[in-house]
Design a protein around this motif. Structure first.
Motif, PDB file in Angstrom:
ATOM      1  N   UNK A  50       0.818  -1.220   0.000  1.00  0.00           N
ATOM      2  CA  UNK A  50       0.000   0.000   0.000  1.00  0.00           C
ATOM      3  C   UNK A  50       0.854   1.275   0.000  1.00  0.00           C
ATOM      4  N   UNK A  51       1.870   1.340   0.822  1.00  0.00           N
ATOM      5  CA  UNK A  51       2.705   2.555   0.827  1.00  0.00           C
ATOM      6  C   UNK A  51       3.507   2.672  -0.469  1.00  0.00           C
ATOM      7  N   UNK A  52       4.096   1.584  -0.993  1.00  0.00           N
ATOM      8  CA  UNK A  52       4.735   1.707  -2.310  1.00  0.00           C
ATOM      9  C   UNK A  52       3.766   2.171  -3.405  1.00  0.00           C
ATOM     10  N   UNK A  53       2.510   1.760  -3.332  1.00  0.00           N
ATOM     11  CA  UNK A  53       1.521   2.223  -4.318  1.00  0.00           C
ATOM     12  C   UNK A  53       1.271   3.715  -4.143  1.00  0.00           C
ATOM     13  N   UNK A  54       1.137   4.167  -2.919  1.00  0.00           N
ATOM     14  CA  UNK A  54       0.930   5.604  -2.687  1.00  0.00           C
ATOM     15  C   UNK A  54       2.125   6.414  -3.191  1.00  0.00           C
ATOM     16  N   UNK A  55       3.333   5.893  -2.980  1.00  0.00           N
ATOM     17  CA  UNK A  55       4.519   6.590  -3.500  1.00  0.00           C
ATOM     18  C   UNK A  55       4.509   6.623  -5.026  1.00  0.00           C
ATOM     19  N   UNK A  56       4.129   5.503  -5.644  1.00  0.00           N
ATOM     20  CA  UNK A  56       4.053   5.448  -7.111  1.00  0.00           C
ATOM     21  C   UNK A  56       3.023   6.443  -7.617  1.00  0.00           C
ATOM     22  N   UNK A  57       1.898   6.549  -6.929  1.00  0.00           N
ATOM     23  CA  UNK A  57       0.869   7.511  -7.327  1.00  0.00           C
ATOM     24  C   UNK A  57       1.406   8.932  -7.236  1.00  0.00           C
ATOM     25  N   UNK A  58       2.175   9.227  -6.198  1.00  0.00           N
ATOM     26  CA  UNK A  58       2.766  10.564  -6.062  1.00  0.00           C
ATOM     27  C   UNK A  58       3.728  10.848  -7.211  1.00  0.00           C
ATOM     28  N   UNK A  59       4.491   9.834  -7.620  1.00  0.00           N
ATOM     29  CA  UNK A  59       5.400  10.028  -8.761  1.00  0.00           C
ATOM     30  C   UNK A  59       4.605  10.300 -10.038  1.00  0.00           C
ATOM     31  N   UNK A  60       3.498   9.597 -10.224  1.00  0.00           N
ATOM     32  CA  UNK A  60       2.664   9.821 -11.412  1.00  0.00           C
ATOM     33  C   UNK A  60       2.023  11.210 -11.376  1.00  0.00           C
ATOM     34  N   UNK A  61       1.679  11.683 -10.191  1.00  0.00           N
ATOM     35  CA  UNK A  61       1.166  13.052 -10.055  1.00  0.00           C
ATOM     36  C   UNK A  61       2.253  14.041 -10.456  1.00  0.00           C
ATOM     37  N   UNK A  62       3.460  13.841  -9.939  1.00  0.00           N
ATOM     38  CA  UNK A  62       4.581  14.746 -10.255  1.00  0.00           C
ATOM     39  C   UNK A  62       4.882  14.756 -11.754  1.00  0.00           C
ATOM     40  N   UNK A  63       4.643  13.630 -12.425  1.00  0.00           N
ATOM     41  CA  UNK A  63       4.887  13.532 -13.870  1.00  0.00           C
ATOM     42  C   UNK A  63       3.711  14.066 -14.688  1.00  0.00           C
ATOM     43  N   UNK A  64       2.641  14.491 -14.002  1.00  0.00           N
ATOM     44  CA  UNK A  64       1.481  15.026 -14.707  1.00  0.00           C
ATOM     45  C   UNK A  64       0.571  13.971 -15.303  1.00  0.00           C
ATOM     46  N   UNK A  65       0.720  12.717 -14.874  1.00  0.00           N
ATOM     47  CA  UNK A  65      -0.066  11.624 -15.442  1.00  0.00           C
ATOM     48  C   UNK A  65      -1.281  11.244 -14.612  1.00  0.00           C
ATOM     49  N   UNK A  69      -7.105  12.052  -5.312  1.00  0.00           N
ATOM     50  CA  UNK A  69      -8.305  12.760  -4.876  1.00  0.00           C
ATOM     51  C   UNK A  69      -8.796  12.233  -3.532  1.00  0.00           C
ATOM     52  N   UNK A  70      -9.528  13.108  -2.874  1.00  0.00           N
ATOM     53  CA  UNK A  70     -10.286  12.755  -1.675  1.00  0.00           C
ATOM     54  C   UNK A  70     -11.618  13.470  -1.811  1.00  0.00           C
ATOM     55  N   UNK A  71     -12.691  12.751  -1.617  1.00  0.00           N
ATOM     56  CA  UNK A  71     -14.009  13.351  -1.782  1.00  0.00           C
ATOM     57  C   UNK A  71     -14.241  13.852  -3.193  1.00  0.00           C
ATOM     58  N   UNK A  72     -13.579  13.237  -4.174  1.00  0.00           N
ATOM     59  CA  UNK A  72     -13.747  13.621  -5.567  1.00  0.00           C
ATOM     60  C   UNK A  72     -12.957  14.840  -6.002  1.00  0.00           C
ATOM     61  N   UNK A  73     -12.211  15.430  -5.082  1.00  0.00           N
ATOM     62  CA  UNK A  73     -11.447  16.637  -5.393  1.00  0.00           C
ATOM     63  C   UNK A  73      -9.951  16.352  -5.348  1.00  0.00           C
ATOM     64  N   UNK A  74      -9.181  16.927  -6.271  1.00  0.00           N
ATOM     65  CA  UNK A  74      -7.730  16.735  -6.221  1.00  0.00           C
ATOM     66  C   UNK A  74      -7.153  17.296  -4.925  1.00  0.00           C
ATOM     67  N   UNK A  75      -6.184  16.588  -4.388  1.00  0.00           N
ATOM     68  CA  UNK A  75      -5.513  17.031  -3.167  1.00  0.00           C
ATOM     69  C   UNK A  75      -4.014  16.996  -3.386  1.00  0.00           C
ATOM     70  N   UNK A  76      -3.304  17.764  -2.604  1.00  0.00           N
ATOM     71  CA  UNK A  76      -1.844  17.743  -2.614  1.00  0.00           C
ATOM     72  C   UNK A  76      -1.412  16.370  -2.105  1.00  0.00           C
ATOM     73  N   UNK A  77      -0.697  15.607  -2.921  1.00  0.00           N
ATOM     74  CA  UNK A  77      -0.311  14.255  -2.515  1.00  0.00           C
ATOM     75  C   UNK A  77       0.461  14.206  -1.201  1.00  0.00           C
ATOM     76  N   UNK A  78       1.230  15.243  -0.900  1.00  0.00           N
ATOM     77  CA  UNK A  78       2.007  15.251   0.331  1.00  0.00           C
ATOM     78  C   UNK A  78       1.160  15.558   1.556  1.00  0.00           C
ATOM     79  N   UNK A  79      -0.038  16.058   1.342  1.00  0.00           N
ATOM     80  CA  UNK A  79      -0.914  16.402   2.466  1.00  0.00           C
ATOM     81  C   UNK A  79      -2.073  15.433   2.639  1.00  0.00           C
ATOM     82  N   UNK A  80      -2.252  14.533   1.680  1.00  0.00           N
ATOM     83  CA  UNK A  80      -3.376  13.591   1.741  1.00  0.00           C
ATOM     84  C   UNK A  80      -3.193  12.639   2.917  1.00  0.00           C
TER      85      UNK A  80
END
Length: 90
Positions: A50-65, A69-80
């Motif tokens: 689960x944590x490696x997946x969250x890190x991978x998701x953060x990398x994909x966010x940083x790459x613009x891919x 989201x939380x509650x359907x709204x984009x959130x800062x990955x570092x603050x989620x």
């Protein structure tokens, strides 16, 4: 010799992208979907990914891919904190 986990990181990122492609342009996935897709066993060992997946998701966010989201709204990955969803970048 090990690749320092980069092979696993790439597999997780690929799993996230493939799952999102299957869900369509507005679909989202739970990080557990990617963890289960990558985990080879049939027990609950996917939970350790689960944590490696969250890190991978953060990398994909940083790459613009992707977006996290939380509650359907984009959130800062570092603050989620708590449950998140992953979707294609809009």
């Amino acid at each position: 010799m090990t690749d320092g986990g980069r092979g696993l990181d790439r597999r997780i990122e690929r799993a996230i992208v493939e799952l999102l492609e299957r869900r369509g342009p507005t679909g989202t996935i739970c990080p557990s979907d990617a963890a289960r897709a990558v985990y080879a066993g049939d027990d609950d060992g996917w939970r350790a990914l689960m944590e490696p997946v969250r890190r991978a998701a953060r990398r994909l966010v940083a790459a613009g891919e992707a977006e996290i989201t939380q509650g359907g709204q984009p959130v800062d990955p570092d603050r989620a904190r708590g449950p998140i969803r992953i979707r294609r970048a809009r």
